[in-house]
Design a protein around this motif. Sequence first.
Motif, short mmCIF file in Angstrom:
data_model
loop_
_atom_site.label_atom_id
_atom_site.label_comp_id
_atom_site.label_asym_id
_atom_site.label_seq_id
_atom_site.Cartn_x
_atom_site.Cartn_y
_atom_site.Cartn_z
N ALA A 15 44.14 37.38 38.42
CA ALA A 15 42.67 37.64 38.57
C ALA A 15 41.59 36.51 39.30
N SER A 16 42.71 35.60 40.20
CA SER A 16 41.91 34.43 40.63
C SER A 16 41.77 34.81 42.41
N SER A 17 42.38 36.03 42.76
CA SER A 17 42.24 36.12 44.21
C SER A 17 42.37 37.72 44.46
N GLY A 18 42.02 38.23 45.72
CA GLY A 18 42.30 39.63 46.14
C GLY A 18 41.65 40.52 45.19
N ILE A 19 42.35 41.40 45.05
CA ILE A 19 42.10 42.76 44.32
C ILE A 19 41.63 42.24 42.59
N GLY A 20 42.60 41.32 42.33
CA GLY A 20 42.42 41.01 40.80
C GLY A 20 40.88 40.40 40.45
N LEU A 21 40.55 39.52 41.53
CA LEU A 21 39.29 38.78 41.48
C LEU A 21 38.18 39.79 41.60
N GLU A 22 38.54 41.02 42.28
CA GLU A 22 37.36 42.11 42.53
C GLU A 22 37.37 42.62 41.29
N PHE A 23 38.27 42.92 40.52
CA PHE A 23 38.42 43.44 39.33
C PHE A 23 37.34 42.78 38.50
N THR A 33 34.89 40.96 27.11
CA THR A 33 35.61 39.80 26.83
C THR A 33 36.67 39.94 28.21
N LEU A 34 36.56 39.07 29.13
CA LEU A 34 37.33 38.90 30.32
C LEU A 34 38.53 38.11 29.97
N ILE A 35 39.81 38.43 30.15
CA ILE A 35 40.78 37.53 29.93
C ILE A 35 41.57 37.52 31.26
N LEU A 36 41.46 36.33 31.91
CA LEU A 36 41.90 36.40 33.15
C LEU A 36 43.21 35.29 33.22
N ALA A 37 44.26 35.86 33.90
CA ALA A 37 45.59 35.21 34.05
C ALA A 37 46.08 35.18 35.64
N ALA A 38 46.68 34.00 35.71
CA ALA A 38 47.17 33.63 37.02
C ALA A 38 47.99 32.11 36.95
N ARG A 39 48.52 31.89 38.14
CA ARG A 39 49.31 30.39 37.93
C ARG A 39 48.41 29.14 38.06
N SER A 40 47.40 29.44 38.96
CA SER A 40 46.85 27.99 39.25
C SER A 40 45.68 27.96 38.34
N ARG A 41 45.72 26.76 37.58
CA ARG A 41 44.70 26.40 36.55
C ARG A 41 43.30 26.28 37.28
N GLU A 45 39.84 27.98 37.02
CA GLU A 45 38.64 27.27 36.40
C GLU A 45 37.76 27.81 37.37
N LYS A 46 37.59 27.48 38.72
CA LYS A 46 36.49 27.95 39.68
C LYS A 46 36.15 29.30 39.63
N THR A 47 37.09 30.37 39.26
CA THR A 47 36.64 31.71 39.13
C THR A 47 35.66 31.82 37.81
N MET A 53 28.19 32.27 35.92
CA MET A 53 26.71 31.88 36.44
C MET A 53 26.35 33.41 36.96
N ASN A 54 27.06 34.36 37.03
CA ASN A 54 26.51 35.52 37.40
C ASN A 54 26.81 36.94 36.60
N GLY A 55 27.22 36.77 35.68
CA GLY A 55 27.33 37.86 34.69
C GLY A 55 27.25 37.61 33.30
N LEU A 56 27.80 39.02 32.29
CA LEU A 56 27.57 39.06 31.12
C LEU A 56 28.76 38.85 30.31
N ALA A 57 29.81 38.84 30.84
CA ALA A 57 31.28 38.70 30.16
C ALA A 57 31.49 37.44 29.74
N LYS A 58 32.25 37.43 28.55
CA LYS A 58 32.81 36.04 28.06
C LYS A 58 34.09 35.88 28.55
#
Length: 269
Positions: A15-23, A33-41, A45-47, A53-58
């Motif tokens: 979820a930290s880049s590309g298509i996953g980030l757009e999802f 509740t959004l659960i985001l997984a990727a390798r780079s912590r 965290e930046k994501t 700052m811009n949405g409703l999801a936890k």
Amino acid sequence: MKDIYSGKKILVTGASSGIGLEFARILNKYDCTLILAARSRETLEKTKQSLSMNGLAKISCFNVNLSRLEELETFYHSLEEKNLIPDILINNAGKQNYGYFHKLKWQDEYNQIILNCLAPIFLIHKIVPNMLKNNYGKILNVGSVAGTMPGPFFATYAATKAFINSFSQSLSGEINNQNIQCTCLLPGVTNTNNFWDLPVLKEKIGDVSRFTSAYNVATYGLRLLEQNKEYGVCGLSNKTTQFIKRFTPLKLLNFALKKHNYSNLLEPK
Ligand SMILES: NC(=O)c1ccc[n+]([C@@H]2O[C@H](COP(=O)([O-])OP(=O)(O)OC[C@H]3O[C@@H](n4cnc5c(N)ncnc54)[C@H](OP(=O)(O)O)[C@@H]3O)[C@@H](O)[C@H]2O)c1
């Protein structure tokens, strides 16, 4: 878009880049509740910060290497412990290696197979019983049009995507009903920089910005999910290729694809 997301726990891998980030960006508009997984912590965290700052999801983040079977197990246990078993699972993380198969590093090929094939079906295997218990669940697997035809110079990648395309169709035959759905999204080449971030691939593909945006692919994928579709090829040109391919002999297809996929930066055979 139809709101099937509010109140749901939604896991997006990669979820930290590309298509996953757009999802993640699209789903962030809903009270879920959004659960985001990727390798780079750090990237996760930046994501999380920018989404918060811009949405409703936890938002909950998990840094996990899905190419490592032992990390997959630990990841799933953490989801259980934190009461975060998803209602909606988006198996998006994936990578491609490029080159003559026999020249690629075996470990990289192995990792690619774990990430693209075993990780998604491991998560599905763990999570479907919960979906059946709740009589609700949606799975969106990101396959690829690459899995519908030969892939000279990315033979393993094409095979992993054929696996996930086929697995998704079979699983949907087993479990789909009104409330439970397995959907497979088949994008073609998409404008995501990381995925094409190897000199040899850059030389091959050129400027990726001329291809479909990751946002369009993610939007199309979510629409498939909302409409309870089992399968969807993204984009008119990809749909047309699928049609033409049916009438093309394998030898001719391989000849054309070898030419198409060849890069001048490939090592000699
Ligand atoms: N881009 C295309 O042209 C295209 C075409 C057809 C299908 N697809 C499919 O679409 C999906 C997403 O592709 P994309 O282009 O958006 O890729 P991308 O921009 O490279 O993003 C990949 C995501 O997966 C994560 N990831 C990579 N390896 C991982 C690992 N071992 N464990 C956990 N997370 C990992 C990355 O974060 P970290 O690096 O921090 O782990 C990143 O968040 C893939 O399944 C791909 O096969 C892409």
